[in-house]
Design an enzyme around this catalytic site. Structure first.
Site, PDB file in Angstrom:
ATOM      1  N   GLU A   1      -6.658  -2.895  -0.113  1.00  0.00           N
ATOM      2  CA  GLU A   1      -6.377  -3.205   1.303  1.00  0.00           C
ATOM      3  C   GLU A   1      -7.535  -2.767   2.191  1.00  0.00           C
ATOM      4  O   GLU A   1      -7.828  -3.403   3.203  1.00  0.00           O
ATOM      5  CB  GLU A   1      -5.046  -2.544   1.718  1.00  0.00           C
ATOM      6  CG  GLU A   1      -3.865  -3.270   1.084  1.00  0.00           C
ATOM      7  CD  GLU A   1      -2.662  -2.403   0.770  1.00  0.00           C
ATOM      8  OE1 GLU A   1      -2.560  -1.276   1.293  1.00  0.00           O
ATOM      9  OE2 GLU A   1      -1.819  -2.861  -0.032  1.00  0.00           O
TER      10      GLU A   1
ATOM     11  N   GLY B   1       2.416  -5.010  -4.064  1.00  0.00           N
ATOM     12  CA  GLY B   1       3.412  -5.324  -3.052  1.00  0.00           C
ATOM     13  C   GLY B   1       4.105  -6.658  -3.242  1.00  0.00           C
ATOM     14  O   GLY B   1       4.813  -7.133  -2.367  1.00  0.00           O
TER      15      GLY B   1
ATOM     16  N   HIS C   1      -9.255   1.366  -1.915  1.00  0.00           N
ATOM     17  CA  HIS C   1      -8.032   0.588  -2.151  1.00  0.00           C
ATOM     18  C   HIS C   1      -8.292  -0.865  -1.751  1.00  0.00           C
ATOM     19  O   HIS C   1      -9.029  -1.134  -0.804  1.00  0.00           O
ATOM     20  CB  HIS C   1      -6.879   1.175  -1.336  1.00  0.00           C
ATOM     21  CG  HIS C   1      -5.561   0.557  -1.691  1.00  0.00           C
ATOM     22  ND1 HIS C   1      -5.163  -0.650  -1.183  1.00  0.00           N
ATOM     23  CD2 HIS C   1      -4.584   0.965  -2.540  1.00  0.00           C
ATOM     24  CE1 HIS C   1      -3.976  -0.958  -1.712  1.00  0.00           C
ATOM     25  NE2 HIS C   1      -3.608   0.007  -2.527  1.00  0.00           N
TER      26      HIS C   1
ATOM     27  N   ASN D   1       1.255   6.297  -2.949  1.00  0.00           N
ATOM     28  CA  ASN D   1       0.429   5.854  -1.823  1.00  0.00           C
ATOM     29  C   ASN D   1       1.380   5.324  -0.754  1.00  0.00           C
ATOM     30  O   ASN D   1       1.901   4.221  -0.868  1.00  0.00           O
ATOM     31  CB  ASN D   1      -0.531   4.758  -2.307  1.00  0.00           C
ATOM     32  CG  ASN D   1      -1.304   4.112  -1.181  1.00  0.00           C
ATOM     33  OD1 ASN D   1      -1.296   4.596  -0.048  1.00  0.00           O
ATOM     34  ND2 ASN D   1      -1.962   2.997  -1.476  1.00  0.00           N
ATOM     35  N   TRP D   2       1.588   6.134   0.267  1.00  0.00           N
ATOM     36  CA  TRP D   2       2.584   5.757   1.281  1.00  0.00           C
ATOM     37  C   TRP D   2       2.053   4.697   2.241  1.00  0.00           C
ATOM     38  O   TRP D   2       2.800   4.190   3.073  1.00  0.00           O
ATOM     39  CB  TRP D   2       3.024   6.996   2.074  1.00  0.00           C
ATOM     40  CG  TRP D   2       3.729   8.030   1.260  1.00  0.00           C
ATOM     41  CD1 TRP D   2       4.007   7.997  -0.090  1.00  0.00           C
ATOM     42  CD2 TRP D   2       4.273   9.279   1.729  1.00  0.00           C
ATOM     43  NE1 TRP D   2       4.670   9.133  -0.479  1.00  0.00           N
ATOM     44  CE2 TRP D   2       4.846   9.943   0.619  1.00  0.00           C
ATOM     45  CE3 TRP D   2       4.319   9.891   2.981  1.00  0.00           C
ATOM     46  CZ2 TRP D   2       5.466  11.181   0.735  1.00  0.00           C
ATOM     47  CZ3 TRP D   2       4.934  11.131   3.100  1.00  0.00           C
ATOM     48  CH2 TRP D   2       5.508  11.765   1.981  1.00  0.00           C
ATOM     49  N   LYS D   3       0.775   4.415   2.159  1.00  0.00           N
ATOM     50  CA  LYS D   3       0.150   3.433   3.061  1.00  0.00           C
ATOM     51  C   LYS D   3       0.477   3.777   4.519  1.00  0.00           C
ATOM     52  O   LYS D   3       0.581   4.956   4.843  1.00  0.00           O
ATOM     53  CB  LYS D   3       0.565   2.008   2.668  1.00  0.00           C
ATOM     54  CG  LYS D   3       0.285   1.758   1.173  1.00  0.00           C
ATOM     55  CD  LYS D   3       0.375   0.326   0.767  1.00  0.00           C
ATOM     56  CE  LYS D   3       0.086   0.196  -0.738  1.00  0.00           C
ATOM     57  NZ  LYS D   3       0.112  -1.179  -1.214  1.00  0.00           N
TER      58      LYS D   3
ATOM     59  N   GLU E   1      -5.769  -1.823 -10.154  1.00  0.00           N
ATOM     60  CA  GLU E   1      -4.701  -2.450  -9.375  1.00  0.00           C
ATOM     61  C   GLU E   1      -5.019  -3.922  -9.139  1.00  0.00           C
ATOM     62  O   GLU E   1      -5.744  -4.253  -8.198  1.00  0.00           O
ATOM     63  CB  GLU E   1      -4.561  -1.765  -8.017  1.00  0.00           C
ATOM     64  CG  GLU E   1      -4.238  -0.297  -8.088  1.00  0.00           C
ATOM     65  CD  GLU E   1      -3.582   0.175  -6.799  1.00  0.00           C
ATOM     66  OE1 GLU E   1      -2.434   0.607  -6.883  1.00  0.00           O
ATOM     67  OE2 GLU E   1      -4.195   0.068  -5.730  1.00  0.00           O
TER      68      GLU E   1
ATOM     69  N   SER F   1       3.209  -2.940  -7.987  1.00  0.00           N
ATOM     70  CA  SER F   1       4.627  -3.199  -8.239  1.00  0.00           C
ATOM     71  C   SER F   1       5.215  -2.374  -9.387  1.00  0.00           C
ATOM     72  O   SER F   1       6.082  -2.857 -10.117  1.00  0.00           O
ATOM     73  CB  SER F   1       4.868  -4.702  -8.464  1.00  0.00           C
ATOM     74  OG  SER F   1       4.550  -5.426  -7.288  1.00  0.00           O
TER      75      SER F   1
ATOM     76  N   GLY G   1       2.963   2.277  -4.665  1.00  0.00           N
ATOM     77  CA  GLY G   1       3.067   1.987  -3.239  1.00  0.00           C
ATOM     78  C   GLY G   1       4.520   1.998  -2.789  1.00  0.00           C
ATOM     79  O   GLY G   1       5.117   3.048  -2.573  1.00  0.00           O
ATOM     80  N   GLY G   2       5.104   0.811  -2.670  1.00  0.00           N
ATOM     81  CA  GLY G   2       6.452   0.669  -2.121  1.00  0.00           C
ATOM     82  C   GLY G   2       7.477   1.632  -2.709  1.00  0.00           C
ATOM     83  O   GLY G   2       8.268   2.239  -1.979  1.00  0.00           O
TER      84      GLY G   2
HETATM   85  P1  PGA Z   1       2.832  -1.382  -4.685  1.00  0.00           P
HETATM   86  O1  PGA Z   1       1.396  -0.841  -4.185  1.00  0.00           O
HETATM   87  O2  PGA Z   1       3.357  -0.356  -5.664  1.00  0.00           O
HETATM   88  O3  PGA Z   1       3.653  -1.467  -3.434  1.00  0.00           O
HETATM   89  O4  PGA Z   1       2.605  -2.703  -5.336  1.00  0.00           O
HETATM   90  C1  PGA Z   1       0.516  -0.210  -5.068  1.00  0.00           C
HETATM   91  C2  PGA Z   1      -0.755   0.174  -4.327  1.00  0.00           C
HETATM   92  O5  PGA Z   1      -1.225  -0.614  -3.503  1.00  0.00           O
HETATM   93  O6  PGA Z   1      -1.305   1.265  -4.540  1.00  0.00           O
END
Ligand code: PGA
Length: 257
Positions: free
Chosen positions: A96, A172, A94, A9-11, A166, A213, A234-235
């Site tokens: 967010e 993050g 998600h 997930n590149w956000k 999640e 994470s 994500g990251g």
């Molecule tokens: P993260 O994000 O790996 O940066 O913690 C995961 C996500 O929000 O899908």
């Protein structure tokens, strides 16, 4: 056996040209890892280019969100068919989106219905805040989210969906859930809820990811848990070497490589 699925997930990261560079670095090494479903979810404006670059590979493309109406006067939104033209997957709900953009279990449900209606595979996110966890309400909260998301959805569709557990406090922050914690919620809450709603066969078919994470340093341990069918990354999905390492470790943890 369920095929593990690792999705990046590149956000809100990577312009279309930066996305092209990341994909170029991923194509060959990812092709070498078999037995794992691999997906990247770039921001909308990079989706067409990434989809074109990945044509003919076994790496899938997903969008990060979607609106539920088929078309019309919804300024700024993106319709299911527009996404389906380029993607096989779409992330829905998600945390967010729920936290910053007002999404609820009801809107998540509408989006899932619309995604399934055009043949997209939804990756549906659920998870609790730190406050909920500390007050012992994780199980109730996640159960409610799963039930709300799946309301009215037929069993055969549920079996083909992806759910991502999640915990919000792990996203993050660098602080992943322990493999045991993640396994507990995924098996005893998410999968158990699906079992209570749809029976054992559907619950056993459903692929449930862990997200929050995940990085090269913890991927193998997390993915070695039998109820955890992959990760939403994500990251660490923004660096080709890290994403590749997570995909490789997942294959190893599942006894595929
Ligand atoms: P993260 O994000 O790996 O940066 O913690 C995961 C996500 O929000 O899908």
């Amino acid at each position: 056996m369920r095929t593990p699925i690792i999705a990046g997930n590149w956000k809100m990261n990577k312009t279309a040209s930066e996305a092209g560079e990341l994909v170029a670095a991923l194509i060959q090494p990812l092709a070498a890892v078999k037995g794992v479903t691999k997906v990247v979810c770039p921001p909308f404006l990079a989706v067409p280019q990434v989809a074109q670059l990945l044509q003919g590979t076994d790496v899938g493309v997903g969008a990060q969100d979607m609106y539920w109406e088929p078309s019309g006067a919804y300024t700024g939104e993106v319709a299911p068919e527009m996404i389906r033209e380029f993607c096989d997957y779409v992330i829905i709900g998600h945390s967010e989106r729920r936290q910053y953009f007002g999404e609820t279990d009801a809107t998540v449900n509408r989006k899932i219905v619309a995604a399934l209606g055009v043949g997209l595979t939804p990756i549906v996110c659920v998870g609790e805040t730190l406050e909920l966890r500390e007050s012992g309400r994780t199980e109730d909260w996640v159960t409610t989210q799963v039930k709300g998301a799946l309301e009215g959805i037929a069993a055969e569709k549920v079996a083909e969906m992806i759910v991502a557990y999640e915990p919000i406090w792990a996203i993050g922050t660098g602080l992943a859930a322990t493999a045991e914690d993640a396994e507990h919620v995924i098996g005893n809450v998410v999968r158990a809820t699906v079992k209570s709603l749809y029976g054992n066969d559907v619950a056993e078919a459903l692929r449930i990811q862990y997200g929050g994470s995940v990085k090269p340093a913890n991927a193998e341990e997390i993915m070695s848990k039998p109820d955890i069918d992959g990760g939403l990354i994500g990251g660490a999905s923004l660096k080709a070497a890290d994403f590749l390492s997570i995909v490789e470790q997942s294959a190893k943890a599942k006894g595929i490589a």
